[in-house]
Motif scaffolding. Structure first.
Motif, mmCIF file in Angstrom:
data_model
loop_
_atom_site.group_PDB
_atom_site.id
_atom_site.type_symbol
_atom_site.label_atom_id
_atom_site.label_comp_id
_atom_site.label_asym_id
_atom_site.label_seq_id
_atom_site.Cartn_x
_atom_site.Cartn_y
_atom_site.Cartn_z
ATOM 1 N N LEU A 11 90.634 77.511 -10.446
ATOM 2 C CA LEU A 11 89.562 76.773 -9.778
ATOM 3 C C LEU A 11 89.587 75.294 -10.177
ATOM 4 N N ILE A 12 89.804 75.043 -11.459
ATOM 5 C CA ILE A 12 89.861 73.646 -11.921
ATOM 6 C C ILE A 12 91.046 72.929 -11.280
ATOM 7 N N TRP A 14 92.292 73.581 -8.351
ATOM 8 C CA TRP A 14 91.911 73.289 -6.972
ATOM 9 C C TRP A 14 91.027 72.036 -6.921
ATOM 10 N N VAL A 15 90.049 71.974 -7.793
ATOM 11 C CA VAL A 15 89.126 70.826 -7.802
ATOM 12 C C VAL A 15 89.902 69.536 -8.047
ATOM 13 N N ARG A 18 91.981 68.607 -5.054
ATOM 14 C CA ARG A 18 91.149 68.200 -3.914
ATOM 15 C C ARG A 18 90.609 66.787 -4.118
ATOM 16 N N LEU A 19 90.207 66.468 -5.350
ATOM 17 C CA LEU A 19 89.677 65.129 -5.643
ATOM 18 C C LEU A 19 90.788 64.087 -5.522
ATOM 19 N N PRO A 39 89.835 62.956 -13.470
ATOM 20 C CA PRO A 39 89.620 64.270 -14.079
ATOM 21 C C PRO A 39 90.851 64.759 -14.835
ATOM 22 N N TYR B 117 81.866 71.535 -3.076
ATOM 23 C CA TYR B 117 82.638 70.303 -3.294
ATOM 24 C C TYR B 117 82.807 69.511 -1.997
ATOM 25 N N LEU B 121 81.718 65.693 -1.405
ATOM 26 C CA LEU B 121 82.631 64.649 -0.925
ATOM 27 C C LEU B 121 82.092 64.013 0.358
ATOM 28 N N ILE B 131 84.475 61.121 -7.464
ATOM 29 C CA ILE B 131 84.148 62.090 -8.526
ATOM 30 C C ILE B 131 85.263 62.028 -9.557
ATOM 31 N N ILE B 132 84.943 61.584 -10.759
ATOM 32 C CA ILE B 132 85.997 61.297 -11.742
ATOM 33 C C ILE B 132 86.006 62.262 -12.926
ATOM 34 N N GLY B 133 85.113 63.225 -12.942
ATOM 35 C CA GLY B 133 85.137 64.170 -14.043
ATOM 36 C C GLY B 133 83.985 65.128 -13.953
ATOM 37 N N MET B 136 82.698 72.670 -15.885
ATOM 38 C CA MET B 136 82.354 73.897 -15.175
ATOM 39 C C MET B 136 82.042 74.937 -16.234
#
Lengths: 339, 339
Positions: A11-12, A14-15, A18-19, A39, B117, B121, B131-133, B136
């Motif tokens: 999941l991380i 993917w995030v 995507r970012l 990130p 997400y 966005l 979104i930089i960080g 979760m």
């Protein structure tokens, strides 16, 4: 598919992708103006005026990260700030300001909130960190989210940052302090184990009042060290993060991993497992060329131990070897918070 | 004593005073070096290098701030970012970077996280916010905490900030847009009310996709306006905040409060209560000398309505008067999230 099935790392990933795609495709920002580090590290970094700022956030949820039946709210407050200080420490930065969000049931006792704040102030005070804002919301489960803002040290106008992505083959691997005491403390608390007063106090403190290595991170960054992470998920798991991000492998010499004598005595069977995989020690794990690490070690006022080396082959893997050089554990994956 | 018994404002007052005392007593920081604005406004403000940075945080908790039975995750994502953008807008700042913390049950579907997400966005994109960080964490109840970092506009080297503490007797009071549509939308959703498609769409959008008045906040700040808040808890409640912080009173002319025609038609009995106390409109509520407001209004591209005035007597109170000048409501206290 649930998060448990996909796994936290899936999941991380993917995030993060995507970012990245959003920045590239929508804004045509292969590297966004002002953004120094997005990130995937201990903190994000961005330009603020003529300086480089750091920002990180970490959350403690009741029943997940602490149990109300064994944790005092003052300890929870300390830890909520300390784990964020540790992220700034792992960048070599100077922590400055905190924002605090509390999620609280409306039947929650006011006294507990005050104790939580006292614990946060206790942890922030030694570093002159000031709580400058936040939010308080109603929530069926209590949680504390802290956002910490810091500043990078600069050398000749350039920011000195410790990142996860700069480890190189030939680097040595070192840690500050001792490993496994926090996990040993958690085991004592949750399994209701009895020890002598000194041991019980040491283990409880290790679990609830980690001492973030803020000064040490700054000394490492100024001393030319480039690569660090704080030990939160576990020594092997966090080293695995460095390996993933740096595209290298790592070898850990098991007998060199520093474990405090009280922990060895309290857990003679388990202490090495606690040290390698326990997590929440909030010590710094760092790599660098041998001579850079030797000089850096000489500057630190806390114990600092060489425990392994970065290798070129088996990229992305962490291998543990025993005193005879035999592999005892390998391919360590990160700790998954959702399993 | 529980939080419900003490009340949210009592607890927030304690926190603010305790943090103030800590700065004064422990650090001898009557005004901390670098800190421009501490707790108690829409955002905190501090110096970052040679600029002034803003930082704010807001949280949405499932079952408290939205219901999973009627909210789509994409809408929740939009709102989580938008409410923070609105706080930066209420300072007249330029939003720049976001950190996102998600608390999620491990059985939560991955697809919902992705939709969340996408919504974030969607809301961030028009303002080039990146979104930089974030973080979760596993949590029995889903929540989203967003921290937003922005920059103040500067004029001749001084930051132009809109704050809550600068209202003066004789100021007029104005709002952007319309009041009550978001609360009307929530009422429609939770009470399962049926309206024609246009009304239903308008109300749902008003509730889930507020348009933060970022550009408007900047125009107001550059135009010499000093005082603003965003309408989150409710028009009277938020005006009460300005009165408390500025030590003034306020008079609202009920018939001047702008309510959109669809809302009046859908809620002919309730629309004024929704407009005055509903909240979550995320419009800007601001005050200033009449000529400053007139010039500022001329610059704005969105509707802008004068609804009242700041008065010297009855400090800390908000009075509502009807068309005949009769007082219909007074002494409005802030919305309490824990009752």
């Amino acid at each position: 598919m649930t998060i448990r099935e996909l796994g936290e790392w899936g999941l991380i990933d993917w995030v993060r992708e995507r970012l990245e795609e959003e920045r590239r495709r929508v804004f045509h920002w292969p590297s966004q103006k002002g953004l120094v580090l997005g990130p995937g590290d201990d903190s994000a970094a961005f330009l603020g005026g003529d300086t480089t700022l750091l920002c990180t956030t970490d959350t403690l949820v009741s029943g997940v990260h602490f149990g109300e039946e064994y944790a005092s709210w003052r300890e929870v407050g300390w830890k909520a700030i300390a784990v964020n200080l540790s992220d700034i420490a792992a960048m070599g930065g100077v922590p400055k300001y905190a924002l605090v969000t509390l999620g609280l049931p409306s039947g929650h006792e006011v006294e507990k909130v005050k104790e939580l704040y006292e614990g946060m102030l206790d942890a922030a005070r030694p570093f002159s960190v000031s709580i400058i804002g936040g939010d308080m919301v109603s929530s069926p489960v209590a949680f504390a989210t802290v956002t910490l803002i810091g500043e990078a040290l600069h050398n000749n106008g350039h920011p000195c940052l410790l990142t996860r992505s700069t480890a190189k083959p030939g680097d040595h691997v070192a840690v500050t302090g001792y490993m496994g005491a926090s996990a040993a403390g958690l085991k004592m608390l949750t399994e209701n184990l009895k020890f002598d007063a000194d041991t019980a106090y040491y283990l409880r403190e290790a679990h609830f009042r980690p001492r973030p290595r803020v000064v040490e991170g700054q000394l490492l960054a100024l001393g030319g060290v480039k690569t660090a992470i704080d030990v939160s998920d576990g020594l092997l798991s966090d080293l695995w993060q460095i390996c993933q991000r740096s595209q290298v492998g790592a070898k850990v010499f098991q007998e060199k991993v520093p474990v405090y004598s009280l922990v060895k005595a309290a857990f003679p069977q388990d202490y090495m497992a606690l040290a390698l995989a326990g997590g929440e020690d909030y010590e710094l794990l760092f790599t660098g060329e041998p001579d850079v690490l030797q000089r850096a070690k000489a500057r630190l006022k806390v114990p600092c131990t060489m425990i392994g080396e970065i290798v070129e082959d088996r990229s992305g893997e962490v291998i543990v070897v025993d005193a005879q050089g035999r592999e005892v554990e390998s391919s360590h994956k990160g700790w998954d918070h959702f399993r």
